[in-house]
Enzyme design. Structure first.
Site, PDB file in Angstrom:
ATOM      1  NE  ARG A 164      57.278   5.783 -58.784  1.00  0.00           N
ATOM      2  CZ  ARG A 164      58.254   6.083 -59.609  1.00  0.00           C
ATOM      3  NH1 ARG A 164      59.446   5.597 -59.442  1.00  0.00           N
ATOM      4  NH2 ARG A 164      58.036   6.902 -60.617  1.00  0.00           N
ATOM      5  NE  ARG A 169      47.843   2.993 -56.340  1.00  0.00           N
ATOM      6  CZ  ARG A 169      48.573   4.095 -56.166  1.00  0.00           C
ATOM      7  NH1 ARG A 169      48.311   5.175 -56.858  1.00  0.00           N
ATOM      8  NH2 ARG A 169      49.564   4.102 -55.311  1.00  0.00           N
ATOM      9  CG  HIS A 229      50.246   4.461 -50.819  1.00  0.00           C
ATOM     10  ND1 HIS A 229      50.280   3.093 -50.929  1.00  0.00           N
ATOM     11  CD2 HIS A 229      51.100   4.930 -51.761  1.00  0.00           C
ATOM     12  CE1 HIS A 229      51.118   2.768 -51.898  1.00  0.00           C
ATOM     13  NE2 HIS A 229      51.627   3.859 -52.413  1.00  0.00           N
TER      14      HIS A 229
END
Lengths: 154, 304
Positions: B53, B103, B131
Site C-alpha cells: 500500500r 522502508r 511513518h
C-alpha cells in the site's frame, strides 16, 4: 581530620595527577573503560568497594601525571554523576572539579532497543540526554529511551 | 523543507504541516496540471520489507508528477541478500537518484540512511518507529473533512499502545488544541509517556472502555487494528475483540461532521456496513496519501 587521613591512606597519595572520587562501585570499571585508562602508561591506583555514606559502596581512581580534560570527564557523568575530581600538584589539591551530565552523548553507550539500526550495522550511537538526574538517553536513531539501569558500554 | 530529509514527524514544524496541506490541496484540485513537475527526476523506492500500500501510494505520487522510479519492493531482490550493508546500498543509490524513499525493518534505519545519503530521504516506515507521511496524510484528511484542524474532539480506538500512527497523530495534532478520547482494551492503553506529553501541553484527554459513549461528541474517530499477537492471554483477546468494532448502528446520534478514519489495512475493526455511510472516510484517506506524498516530494525537491 584524623579519620580522613586514615581513609586517604587506603589508596596511596599521588604526587601529581588526578583523583576521581565518589564513583558508584558498580560503575567503577565502566568509568575506567570510558576514560580508556587501560591505555595509559603512568601509574594508576584503583580503590574498589570503599565504604561511602552517600553511595553505599564507592570506587576511587588516582591517575599519576595525567589531567583528563573536562569534556572527557563529563563523559563519566552519565554513570557517575556525583563523581568529584581533584587535581593534585606536589601532593596538594590545587583544583576541585565536578562532572556535568552533557546534553548529548556519542558512542560510549549501547542503545537498549534490539531493533535499533545501531545494533545491526556499524553505526556510532548518538543520544540526546533525556533526563539529567537518574540519567536516561534518547536514541537519535530509533527515538527509544535507554535508562541508566540498562546502560551497557560499547 | 527543501533538500531536507523527512524521517520523523518531529522534523517538521506546525508551519511545515500547514504548508504540506496547502500544497496537497492544490494537487488534489489540479491533479493533471502537474504531470511534468518531476520530469527528468528519478526517485528511488527502496523497500527492504514489503508494504504494498505505502509503496504504491508513493509510486503513484511520483508518476502523477511525471517522475521516474527505480527501486525494489523487498530485500530479497536487492543486494542486501548478498550481505551488503544499508550504508553501502544508500551510498550507491544516491548516485542514481534525486530522492530516496525507504522502508526498512530496523528502527532508526531511515535516520542513518539520511546521514550517509547525498540526496534527501523520506522515511516510509522504520520498524515500529516512525511513518511521518502517514501522519501528514492523516492531518490532511482531518483538515479536509472538518474544514479546520483546531479545537477538534478526536477519539482514538484500538491498539493505542503499539500503534505508531496514533502516537504520531497525537503529537502532530497537539499543535491544534484538540481533545482526545482514548478507547482501548486495558492491555493496549495509550502509554504513560504520551499522556504526560499531553499534560505538559495542557491538552484534555480521557480514557474509556466503552466506544459508543464517546462516539456522540467526536469529530474524528480514528480506528486501529487490535492484533491477536499483542495479547499475552488469548482468552482476553477473545473477550475484547468485538468490543472495539465500529458498526453502522453506532453512528446514530453522532455529529454530522463525524468521519471515521483508519490507516488501513482493516481486518474487522470497522464493520463493512459502515463503508456505505457518509461517515466512512478511510478509502478517501488512502487517496489523500497520494496527494500528500506528491506535496512532500515536490517540497523536498524544491519544486513547490
Amino acid at each position: 581530620m584524623e579519620n580522613k587521613d586514615k581513609k586517604e591512606l587506603k589508596v596511596s597519595a599521588i604526587k601529581n595527577g588526578t583523583v576521581i572520587d565518589h564513583i558508584p562501585a558498580k560503575n567503577l570499571f565502566k568509568v575506567i573503560s570510558i576514560l580508556e585508562l587501560q591505555t595509559i602508561d603512568t601509574q594508576i591506583t584503583i580503590g574498589y568497594n570503599f565504604e561511602s555514606k552517600k553511595l553505599g559502596k564507592k570506587g576511587i581512581i588516582k591517575i599519576s601525571e595525567k589531567f583528563p580534560d573536562q569534556k572527557d570527564l563529563n563523559k563519566i557523568a552519565i554513570i557517575a554523576p556525583e563523581a568529584k575530581v581533584n587535581i593534585i600538584k606536589d601532593y596538594n589539591v590545587v583544583d576541585k572539579k565536578t562532572v556535568q551530565v552533557p546534553d548529548y552523548v556519542e558512542g560510549i553507550i549501547k542503545c537498549m532497543n534490539p531493533k535499533c539500526i545501531t545494533n545491526h550495522e556499524t553505526v556510532t550511537t548518538r543520544f540526546d540526554v533525556f533526563k539529567k538526574n537518574e540519567v536516561s538517553l534518547k536514541c537519535c536513531y530509533c527515538e527509544k529511551i535507554t535508562d541508566q539501569e540498562h546502560f551497557e558500554l560499547l | 523543507m527543501k533538500n531536507k530529509s523527512l524521517i520523523s514527524i518531529h522534523d517538521y514544524s506546525k508551519e511545515d504541516y500547514l504548508k504540506v496541506i496547502e500544497v496537497a490541496s492544490e494537487f488534489e484540485k489540479n491533479t493533471h496540471k502537474y504531470g511534468d513537475l518531476l520530469k527528468g527526476r528519478i526517485v528511488a523506492t527502496l523497500f527492504f520489507e514489503p508494504s504494498t500500500r505505502t509503496r504504491l501510494s508513493f509510486e503513484s505520487a511520483v508518476q502523477r508528477l511525471g517522475g521516474s522510479i527505480i527501486g525494489f519492493s523487498e530485500a530479497g531482490t536487492s543486494s542486501v541478500s548478498k550481505g551488503e550493508s544499508l550504508k553501502d546500498t544508500i551510498k550507491t543509490v544516491t548516485q542514481y537518484s534525486d530522492l530516496i524513499i525507504m522502508r526498512h525493518p530496523a528502527e532508526g534505519s531511515a535516520r542513518w540512511a539520511s546521514e550517509v545519503s547525498g540526496v534527501p530521504v523520506i522515511n516510509a516506515g522504520d520498524g515500529a518507529n516512525q511513518h511521518p507521511t502517514q501522519c501528514l496524510l492523516d492531518l490532511y484528511t482531518i483538515k479536509q473533512t472538518q474544514g479546520k484542524l483546531d479545537d477538534l474532539t478526536i477519539t482514538m480506538v484500538g491498539d493505542l499502545k503499539y500503534g505508531r500512527t496514533v502516537h504520531s497523530l497525537l503529537q502532530a495534532m497537539s499543535n491544534f488544541r484538540p481533545r482526545f478520547r482514548f478507547v482501548s482494551p486495558k492491555e493496549l492503553k495509550m502509554p504513560q509517556e504520551y499522556k504526560l506529553y499531553l499534560e505538559q501541553h495542557n491538552i484534555e484527554w480521557s480514557e474509556h472502555e466503552d466506544l459508543q459513549s464517546v462516539m456522540t461528541d467526536s469529530d474524528i474517530v480514528y480506528v486501529t487494528r487490535v492484533q491477536r499477537e499483542r495479547f499475552s492471554d488469548p482468552i482476553e483477546y477473545e473477550r475484547v475483540k468485538n468490543a472495539y468494532v465500529v458498526h453502522k448502528s453506532m453512528l446514530e446520534g453522532t455529529k454530522p461532521n463525524l468521519r471515521i478514519l483508519h490507516p488501513l489495512p482493516r481486518v474487522n475493526e470497522i464493520h463493512i456496513d459502515v463503508d456505505d455511510t457518509d461517515k466512512a472516510y478511510y478509502f478517501q484517506q488512502a487517496l489523500n496519501g497520494v496527494y500528500t506524498r506528491m506535496a512532500i516530494i515536490s517540497l523536498i525537491l524544491g519544486l513547490k
